[in-house]
Write a protein that holds these residues in place. Sequence first.
Motif: not given
Length: 308
Positions: A44-57
């Motif tokens: 898993x390289x990216x979970x579901x939900x808000x991502x800090x690094x691009x500020x996107x859901x």
Amino acid sequence: MKLILHRFFISFLLVMIVSSTLLISPTLANADTGYFRWPADGTITSDYGYRDYDNKFHHGLDIAKTGTVPVKAAYSGIVTRSTVSSGSYGTYITIKHIINKTKYETLYAHLRSKSVSVGDFVEIGDTIGYMGNTGNSTGQHLHFEVHQPYWNASRSYSLNPESYLGSRVGVLDGTEFNPDNGSYGYVQIDTSPEYGVNYYDAPNGKFLGRLPGQNIYGVYAERDGYYNLGGGKWVKESSVIFKRFRAYVNYDYRYGVNVYDAPNGNYVRKLSGNDVFNVYTYSDGYYGLGADAWVKSDNLIIIKPQFN
Ligand SMILES: [Zn+2]
């Protein structure tokens, strides 16, 4: 008159609130957890939900692996899209499913290639394409989404896929629903791996040894509060998690199949496609679904239980 109407309205409202709660509750709390299968191997390289690094859901789950990696249908259903997006998805597929009368749609994006077409019926675990790096993607990975009841452009019905996926470890290989050896489910030893549980030569019988926690075994019989795991091993029912084999109708949900009151018996009713049923027994080319409901075995696909 006004008062009566008012009272009527209040009780009507109450009835609506109570009944809608009752109607909704079966789909809450991830009722269908464990039905979906992991669509690909990888990390898993990216979970579901808000991502800090691009500020996107992030509406999906990213699973990455190098090489030639098959992407598999997370559950049986009908292919609703198999196309190349002009936007971020690249080459992608969507599949609609019905699980216990609840509709879902899963999405598989950034594929290198796809091998199914719109309208195809795919079975759980079928390879539908290969992991790739198409669309808005910075390395080979699968972007996987789960929606209830369906995908829309704003992705407002998206769910956290990880809450709906079953075991990553998979299930015991070599144990199938098998009319000849009688296996009809799996148990998982319900302790930490180091701890384990005792097994005996019979229900209330002689102690033989210990089975490691978290291991999964086929179940062949049930007697006096014990499960037979084959090879003369019996464990206490209270020490394990039991999951029965299930089956779904091997046809488009629009058609369904006939149900009989016995193997080669009288026609009773139709069973709708894509619904999932417990399988209790097998006789004469028919699966017994409980309550005197029998369906020709050719018409059902057996699903192995999954553990979290
Ligand atoms: Zn993603």
